[in-house]
Design an enzyme around this catalytic site. Structure first.
Site, short mmCIF file in Angstrom:
data_model
loop_
_atom_site.label_atom_id
_atom_site.label_comp_id
_atom_site.label_asym_id
_atom_site.label_seq_id
_atom_site.Cartn_x
_atom_site.Cartn_y
_atom_site.Cartn_z
CD GLU B 85 -1.64 -2.36 1.40
OE1 GLU B 85 -0.59 -2.58 2.00
OE2 GLU B 85 -2.38 -3.25 0.96
CG HIS B 155 -11.95 -7.42 5.91
ND1 HIS B 155 -11.33 -8.21 6.83
CD2 HIS B 155 -11.32 -7.66 4.74
CE1 HIS B 155 -10.36 -8.89 6.25
NE2 HIS B 155 -10.33 -8.58 4.99
#
Lengths: 446, 351
Positions: B85, B155
């Site tokens: 990322e 999540h």
């Protein structure tokens, strides 16, 4: 050999009028196997073996000397073959491991005793059945959330555990159910954690990716984040001088994370006793290794850190390589990287069918040619280390254990609402946690 | 004093002349991920420098937001990155500085933290520190956001508050497919680095008639969805739909008329619309899924009480998530559902 013993024992039974002989017949017969147990009881063989209890050792059970009860029609007699029938130890050739920056390599031969073989088989089969049961429960929506299954990779967990001590440390990513089991947590606690019940390993608060055990630090959701943690645990081992190592696992997808290279640098600089293990199952979620990594030689990615590439589908190969790696670390030479080439049958997680980026033929081929459990079983059978019935007994026992565990996981109550805020911080007095409204305050105990 | 504020944001949009009269738009039934795909499709068609990258975007993305784009526009414009990322955002900043329209995807908002340094220290400060010589304004970062029912710790997070604390970037959260497409196109067009959080639970669940042609919606403008006279209710993303239900419940059971406002842009946020509404109603309820301490409701609450102190009839109420990590099994208790919000309105009315 077995027939001769049976014949002699039957004859002696008829002569003496007793149904059970209490003397060791093996002295009278030439046997080729090395180890003879202290007392072998040769029993009359019933036509079908009855089921064995879950905790029964795989070897023959000794029946009590009260012979009267054996005469009854409903008597259950455990099938046994005397220990002398089986080869108790054998040496196997294992695949050569490629090495990087190492003068020596792990050995090319591995010794396996009968007990070890049965133990590895039992653990691998338990992990396999547990994962398949989790798959089933997920499809029934009893397990929700994320579930990353480990079937196909059992040899890695079992091989590593066989080579390290329980006092060594282990940390891995989210595909953690297998390691949770090998590090000592019961199947029912694992399944209960998956279903989010209070009997689970983390009291139902963690779920699939967050399971922990003594000297097992989980269970980590963020890809690659566990590797610097593993280096830190290795630093603690070095600092405390306790001769322990830390095994830090990650996958082929995480191998491209920056924090890994930071951890490699620190570990090499300070010679930390850390075994970095890359479980290369060829796919990072849906991306094959060729499309993700500039270099797919993951054992060389540590550059200045020595590396070994290991066949991760062979439990003996993994064990020997891990032993080699752990010795390397314990001798103060610093970290080492092990790439385990393995395969997962399921998709990345339960929401991934696993066939959109690879063919079913490929999965089938690996299953038929390199399945770790089948390989071990065939090795043992072809070297007469165990019988087909014994494996079947183990399978039956494991199925029962997993079934009971699933029962527990489905019926155990969920954690009480008071648990919601517990263990946020370490605090002496109960801490007040703000809730959704200013006038809602919840208690947090630790 | 005012000098320090120069060169934080560029106020011009890419399309500087006023847009010509629009031809009639063709609305098509789309859900949120299809509206995102449509927006990206429009961008790749009109802007030859646009590139889309992230983890697994090539085959269509884990939420199908980029389906068909690689086949249509080529693998040099829609490509996968490895699992990194920090690398994705850093790379995106570089591409944007060099002049490309970079649209980076972070697979889940929960994974954006390795990129936090790049966003906060590099992207947000580029224009300011170079005195407007360089900027990464053509960078847009997209990430699925918010609770989804079974996401648990990693999540389901809503990290908008972390980024709201960083001048130099824009943070935008749509509530529906029409908003998603318009706001995403506005973010891409905007000459400032933008973070676009897409509520993942709405990807399939929200379906609307969305125009196929490109269109933009204004950033930093809150939208009043429902006029009311008793309570101002502010929310964004998925929570808007919860508050809509709460407003109906309040009308039915308490006879309370709620003015429902969708904030849309978290940073820089539309202070004027909210304050004007509070001046009218005298009561404010703000609701979000993120934990209450330091959540964005705190900023809104503080600013509104500064500006509208004498107009307030009751303390400003915040109904947010608990101060715990997003739980696994306790999710239904954690989220600020309609009952908690209804309760808050009741207490405010009876203050």
């Amino acid at each position: 050999m077995k027939n001769m013993l049976t014949t002699i024992s039957n004859a002696l039974c008829r002569i003496t009028g007793r149904n059970v002989l209490l003397i060791d017949l093996s002295e009278y017969v030439n046997v080729t196997s090395l180890a003879t147990p202290t007392l072998a009881q040769t029993l009359r063989q019933p036509p079908k073996p009855p089921p064995v209890g879950p905790r029964a050792p795989a070897a023959a059970q000794l029946v009590s000397a009260q012979t009267d009860r054996l005469d009854g029609p409903g008597t259950s007699v455990v099938v046994s073959r005397s220990f002398a029938d089986f080869t108790s130890q054998a040496t196997f050739d294992i695949k050569k491991c490629d090495v990087h920056r190492l003068e020596e390599a792990p050995p090319l031969k591995a010794e396996l005793t009968r007990d070890q073989g049965l133990q590895y088989y039992r653990v691998m089969q338990t992990v396999r059945r547990m994962e398949l049961k989790a798959d089933q429960l997920y499809k029934q929506k009893i397990i929700r959330g994320f579930c990353h299954l480990y079937d196909g990779q059992e040899a890695c967990a079992v091989g590593i555990e066989a080579a390290i001590n329980p006092s060594d440390h282990l940390i891995t990513a989210y595909r953690a159910h297998g390691y949770t089991y090998t590090r000592g947590i019961a199947v029912k606690e694992i399944l209960a954690e998956l279903t989010g019940r209070k009997g689970g390993v983390a009291k139902g608060k963690g779920g699939s990716m967050h399971m922990y055990a003594p000297h097992f630090y989980g269970g980590n959701g963020i890809v690659g984040a566990q590797v610097p943690l593993g280096a830190g645990i290795a630093l603690a081992c070095q600092y405390q001088g306790n001769n322990q190592v830390c095994v830090s696992l990650y996958g082929d997808g995480a191998a491209n994370q920056g924090q890994l290279f930071e951890a490699f640098n620190m570990a090499a600089l300070w010679k930390l006793p850390c075994v970095f293990v890359c479980e290369n199952n060829k796919y990072g979620m849906g991306t094959s290794v060729e499309r993700a990594s500039a270099s797919t030689d993951y054992y060389k990615r540590g550059d200045y850190i020595p590396g070994i590439r290991v066949d991760g589908m062979d439990v003996l190969c993994v064990r020997e390589a891990t032993r080699f790696a752990a010795d390397h670390c314990r001798s103060g030479k610093g970290p080492i990287i092990m790439e385990l080439q393995t395969y997962r049958y399921h998709g990345h997680s339960m929401s991934d069918p696993g066939v959109s980026y690879r063919t079913r033929d490929e999965i089938q081929e690996v299953r038929s040619k390199s399945d770790p459990i089948t390989m071990l079983k065939e090795r043992m059978l072809s070297n007469n280390m165990a019988s087909v019935e014994e494996f079947k007994e183990i399978d039956v026992a494991i199925r029962k254990e997993v079934e009971e565990a699933a029962q527990f996981a489905t019926s155990d109550p969920e954690p009480p609402l008071e648990e919601l805020c517990n263990h946020l911080f370490s605090n002496d007095l109960p801490l007040e946690v703000r809730g959704t409204n200013p006038w809602v305050q919840l208690k947090s105990v630790s | 004093m005012a000098y320090t504020g120069f060169h934080m944001y560029s106020r011009s949009l890419r399309q500087s002349p006023p847009p010509p009269p629009q031809p009639p738009l063709t609305p098509t039934k789309m859900n949120m991920f299809q509206s995102v795909t449509s927006a990206l499709d429009n961008t790749l068609a009109s802007d030859p420098t646009a590139v889309i990258f992230g983890e697994d975007v090539a085959f269509g993305g884990v939420f199908r937001c980029t389906v068909g784009l690689r086949d249509k526009y080529g693998k040099d414009r829609v490509f996968n990155t490895p699992l990194c990322e920090q690398g994705i955002v850093g790379f995106g900043i570089g591409a944007a500085v060099a002049g490309a329209t970079a649209i980076a995807e972070i697979q889940f908002a929960d994974y954006i933290y390795p990129a936090f340094d790049q966003i906060v220290n590099e992207a947000a400060k580029y224009r300011y520190r170079s005195g407007n010589l360089f900027d990464c304004g053509s960078l847009t970062i997209r990430a699925p956001w918010g609770c989804v029912g079974h996401g648990s710790l990693y999540h389901s997070q809503s990290p908008e508050a972390f980024f709201a604390h960083c001048p130099g970037i824009k943070v935008v959260i749509p509530r529906s497919p029409v908003q998603a497409k318009g706001l995403l196109l506005a973010c891409i067009a905007d000459q400032n680095p933008c973070i676009f959080f897409e509520p993942k639970i709405l990807y399939r669940a929200a379906v609307e008639q969305v125009p196929v042609e490109p269109y933009t919606l204004p950033l930093s403008q809150a939208e009043v969805l429902q006029e009311g006279s008793d309570v101002t209710v502010v929310a964004w993303g998925t929570q808007i739909h919860v508050m809509r239900e709460v407003a109906d419940m309040a009308q039915e059971k308490l006879g309370v008329s709620c003015e429902l406002i969708d904030l849309q842009t978290i940073l820089p946020w539309d202070v004027e619309t909210i304050c004007k509404s509070v001046v009218k109603t005298g009561r404010l309820l703000i609701s979000h899924e993120a934990p209450i301490t330091g959540g964005f409701a705190a900023e809104i609450s503080s600013s509104v009480q500064e500006q509208c102190f004498l107009n307030l009839e009751a303390p400003i109420s915040r109904v947010c998530g608990y101060d715990t990590p997003f739980p696994h099994i306790f999710e239904p208790f954690y989220i600020p559902d309609k009952w908690k919000c209804f309760d808050a309105i009741k207490k405010m009315i009876n203050y």
